[in-house]
Design an enzyme around this catalytic site. Structure first.
Site, PDB file in Angstrom:
ATOM      1  CE1 TYR A   1       0.557   7.841   3.049  1.00  0.00           C
ATOM      2  CE2 TYR A   1       0.999   5.627   2.263  1.00  0.00           C
ATOM      3  CZ  TYR A   1       0.145   6.545   2.841  1.00  0.00           C
ATOM      4  OH  TYR A   1      -1.128   6.145   3.211  1.00  0.00           O
TER       5      TYR A   1
ATOM      6  CG  HIS B   1      -4.419   9.663   0.118  1.00  0.00           C
ATOM      7  ND1 HIS B   1      -3.056   9.561   0.005  1.00  0.00           N
ATOM      8  CD2 HIS B   1      -4.708   9.188   1.350  1.00  0.00           C
ATOM      9  CE1 HIS B   1      -2.544   9.041   1.116  1.00  0.00           C
ATOM     10  NE2 HIS B   1      -3.525   8.808   1.949  1.00  0.00           N
TER      11      HIS B   1
ATOM     12  CE  LYS C   1      -3.567   4.685   0.225  1.00  0.00           C
ATOM     13  NZ  LYS C   1      -2.204   4.527   0.754  1.00  0.00           N
TER      14      LYS C   1
ATOM     15  CG  ASP D   1      -1.854   1.190   1.222  1.00  0.00           C
ATOM     16  OD1 ASP D   1      -2.762   1.174   0.366  1.00  0.00           O
ATOM     17  OD2 ASP D   1      -1.667   2.143   2.005  1.00  0.00           O
TER      18      ASP D   1
HETATM   19  N1  LIG Z   1      -5.577   6.153   3.296  1.00  0.00           N
HETATM   20  C1  LIG Z   1      -5.162   6.850   4.326  1.00  0.00           C
HETATM   21  O1  LIG Z   1      -5.574   8.008   4.536  1.00  0.00           O
HETATM   22  C2  LIG Z   1      -4.184   6.241   5.270  1.00  0.00           C
HETATM   23  C3  LIG Z   1      -3.936   6.831   6.513  1.00  0.00           C
HETATM   24  C4  LIG Z   1      -3.047   6.215   7.376  1.00  0.00           C
HETATM   25  C5  LIG Z   1      -2.437   5.020   7.002  1.00  0.00           C
HETATM   26  N2  LIG Z   1      -2.672   4.470   5.771  1.00  0.00           N
HETATM   27  C6  LIG Z   1      -2.030   3.195   5.342  1.00  0.00           C
HETATM   28  O2  LIG Z   1      -2.171   2.227   6.372  1.00  0.00           O
HETATM   29  C7  LIG Z   1      -0.873   1.790   6.765  1.00  0.00           C
HETATM   30  C8  LIG Z   1      -0.847   1.384   8.224  1.00  0.00           C
HETATM   31  O3  LIG Z   1      -1.214   2.440   9.073  1.00  0.00           O
HETATM   32  P1  LIG Z   1      -0.168   3.206  10.016  1.00  0.00           P
HETATM   33  O4  LIG Z   1       1.172   3.182   9.371  1.00  0.00           O
HETATM   34  O5  LIG Z   1      -0.801   4.511  10.327  1.00  0.00           O
HETATM   35  O6  LIG Z   1      -0.156   2.414  11.374  1.00  0.00           O
HETATM   36  P2  LIG Z   1      -0.168   0.908  11.904  1.00  0.00           P
HETATM   37  O7  LIG Z   1       0.166  -0.065  10.846  1.00  0.00           O
HETATM   38  O8  LIG Z   1      -1.428   0.761  12.683  1.00  0.00           O
HETATM   39  O9  LIG Z   1       1.025   0.988  12.973  1.00  0.00           O
HETATM   40  C9  LIG Z   1       2.350   1.209  12.579  1.00  0.00           C
HETATM   41  C10 LIG Z   1       3.168   1.446  13.840  1.00  0.00           C
HETATM   42  O10 LIG Z   1       3.173   0.283  14.671  1.00  0.00           O
HETATM   43  C11 LIG Z   1       4.495  -0.212  14.835  1.00  0.00           C
HETATM   44  N3  LIG Z   1       4.381  -1.680  14.716  1.00  0.00           N
HETATM   45  C12 LIG Z   1       4.097  -2.383  13.599  1.00  0.00           C
HETATM   46  N4  LIG Z   1       4.027  -3.691  13.873  1.00  0.00           N
HETATM   47  C13 LIG Z   1       4.289  -3.825  15.188  1.00  0.00           C
HETATM   48  C14 LIG Z   1       4.385  -4.942  16.048  1.00  0.00           C
HETATM   49  N5  LIG Z   1       4.161  -6.180  15.598  1.00  0.00           N
HETATM   50  N6  LIG Z   1       4.699  -4.724  17.363  1.00  0.00           N
HETATM   51  C15 LIG Z   1       4.893  -3.464  17.828  1.00  0.00           C
HETATM   52  N7  LIG Z   1       4.833  -2.363  17.040  1.00  0.00           N
HETATM   53  C16 LIG Z   1       4.522  -2.542  15.727  1.00  0.00           C
HETATM   54  C17 LIG Z   1       5.307   0.416  13.716  1.00  0.00           C
HETATM   55  O11 LIG Z   1       6.651   0.624  14.145  1.00  0.00           O
HETATM   56  P3  LIG Z   1       7.963   0.339  13.210  1.00  0.00           P
HETATM   57  O12 LIG Z   1       7.636   0.718  11.812  1.00  0.00           O
HETATM   58  O13 LIG Z   1       8.980   1.251  13.845  1.00  0.00           O
HETATM   59  O14 LIG Z   1       8.279  -1.111  13.380  1.00  0.00           O
HETATM   60  C18 LIG Z   1       4.620   1.757  13.550  1.00  0.00           C
HETATM   61  O15 LIG Z   1       5.058   2.677  14.531  1.00  0.00           O
HETATM   62  C19 LIG Z   1       0.015   2.989   6.437  1.00  0.00           C
HETATM   63  O16 LIG Z   1       1.382   2.675   6.470  1.00  0.00           O
HETATM   64  C20 LIG Z   1      -0.534   3.369   5.090  1.00  0.00           C
HETATM   65  O17 LIG Z   1      -0.067   2.480   4.088  1.00  0.00           O
HETATM   66  C21 LIG Z   1      -3.554   5.062   4.921  1.00  0.00           C
END
Ligand SMILES: NC(=O)c1ccc[n+]([C@@H]2O[C@H](COP(=O)([O-])OP(=O)(O)OC[C@H]3O[C@@H](n4cnc5c(N)ncnc54)[C@H](OP(=O)(O)O)[C@@H]3O)[C@@H](O)[C@H]2O)c1
Length: 280
Positions: free
Chosen positions: A50, A108, A75, A45
């Site tokens: 980004y 997006h 996006k 994704d």
């Molecule tokens: N469409 C939109 O508007 C939108 C908005 C937000 C996000 N997104 C997409 O959704 C994806 C995921 O959301 P997100 O990045 O906001 O947050 P997330 O996946 O909920 O959480 C990521 C965070 O959790 C940590 N983490 C990951 N796996 C872990 C584990 N097993 N144990 C402990 N900590 C862990 C990561 O740290 P490290 O990386 O330091 O390991 C990072 O700080 C994004 O990367 C993006 O692709 C889309």
């Protein structure tokens, strides 16, 4: 466990996607993507905003996988809305990723009434460009992100090709059930962003107890829970052991009563980002 969901245009989409928001461009992005693909992820994704699509693209290139076996999403960002701008934004993304096509391209965020008087027209114009990209074979599926029912309804009236996906915030403690129900009713696949609440779901007692019961981590429980609710989680990590951990969710099944317990968790880890109030 379902490995794929089927989109409304008959394309298979892998049930877990690898998130890339806040992944630094360059070697970190390259390594994260290669580690993810080695671990078995087949779905990335990405997004122009980004600012790491070059690194993501290099990671894909260096990874040991055929392009046809990988599902890549990007996006169009808010500043590139409209017909011509969207076509240009797509060209930039595809050049940065060094790919010939995308599997899925999303709007997006919707243009919304708090920022634009002509928000419906703006979304329609962006959508028309997405439809052109689809007809030209440059994207295999098209969809939206952060669209609520009141943004989707006018778009569905305009669209000649229906959105296949809506990507919204979704994790234990924030399920947006009205929006999910509307998407389910309209055969639009929901993807869940921040499936780990950006790390903020880990302290929840219900999740901790259930994770212990299944001998899994809270991250694995949250990811599996989303899939069992027919939502595609998009966990992000740049840490190799976490990348691997987050994909190891196919060897257990959350019971119906435990799913209900997770579904009932009060609001936690809510990002506060709402399409009708964001300032970007
Ligand atoms: N469409 C939109 O508007 C939108 C908005 C937000 C996000 N997104 C997409 O959704 C994806 C995921 O959301 P997100 O990045 O906001 O947050 P997330 O996946 O909920 O959480 C990521 C965070 O959790 C940590 N983490 C990951 N796996 C872990 C584990 N097993 N144990 C402990 N900590 C862990 C990561 O740290 P490290 O990386 O330091 O390991 C990072 O700080 C994004 O990367 C993006 O692709 C889309």
């Amino acid at each position: 466990m379902k490995e794929y969901f089927k989109l409304n245009n008959n394309i298979n989409i892998p049930a877990i996607g690898f998130g890339t928001w806040q992944t630094p461009d360059g070697q970190t992005a390259i390594n994260a993507i290669k580690t993810a693909i080695d671990a078995g992820y087949k779905h990335i994704d990405a997004a122009a905003i980004y600012k790491n699509e070059k690194g993501v693209g290099l990671g894909i290139k260096e990874a040991n996988i055929d392009r046809k076996d990988l599902f890549v999403t990007s996006k169009v960002w808010n500043e590139q809305r409209g017909y011509e701008n969207t076509l240009k934004a797509f060209d930039n993304t595809i050049n940065d990723l060094q790919l010939d096509y995308l599997d899925l391209y999303l709007i997006h965020w919707p243009a919304a009434a708090h920022q634009f008087e002509n928000w419906k027209q703006l979304n329609n114009d962006t959508w028309s460009a997405m439809e052109k990209l689809y007809k030209d074979g440059k994207i295999k599926a098209l969809g939206v992100s952060n669209f609520m029912e009141h943004h989707l309804t006018p778009l569905l009236q305009h669209a000649t090709i229906k959105p296949t996906v809506n990507q919204i915030e979704y994790h234990p403690g924030y399920m947006q059930q009205d929006c999910v129900q509307f998407c389910n009713d309209n055969n639009i696949q929901v993807e869940g962003w921040s499936p780990l609440g950006r790390g903020d779901v880990f302290d929840n007692e219900v999740l901790k107890q259930l994770a212990h019961k299944y001998n899994k981590t809270v991250a694995q429980l949250s990811i599996r829970w989303a899939i069992q609710n027919n939502v595609i989680p998009l966990p992000k990590s740049v840490t190799p052991n976490r990348i691997i951990e987050n994909f190891e969710v196919s060897d257990f099944n959350i019971s119906e009563s435990d799913m209900a317990l997770i579904n009932k968790i009060d609001t936690i880890a809510n990002s506060g980002l709402r399409p009708d109030s964001v300032s970007f």
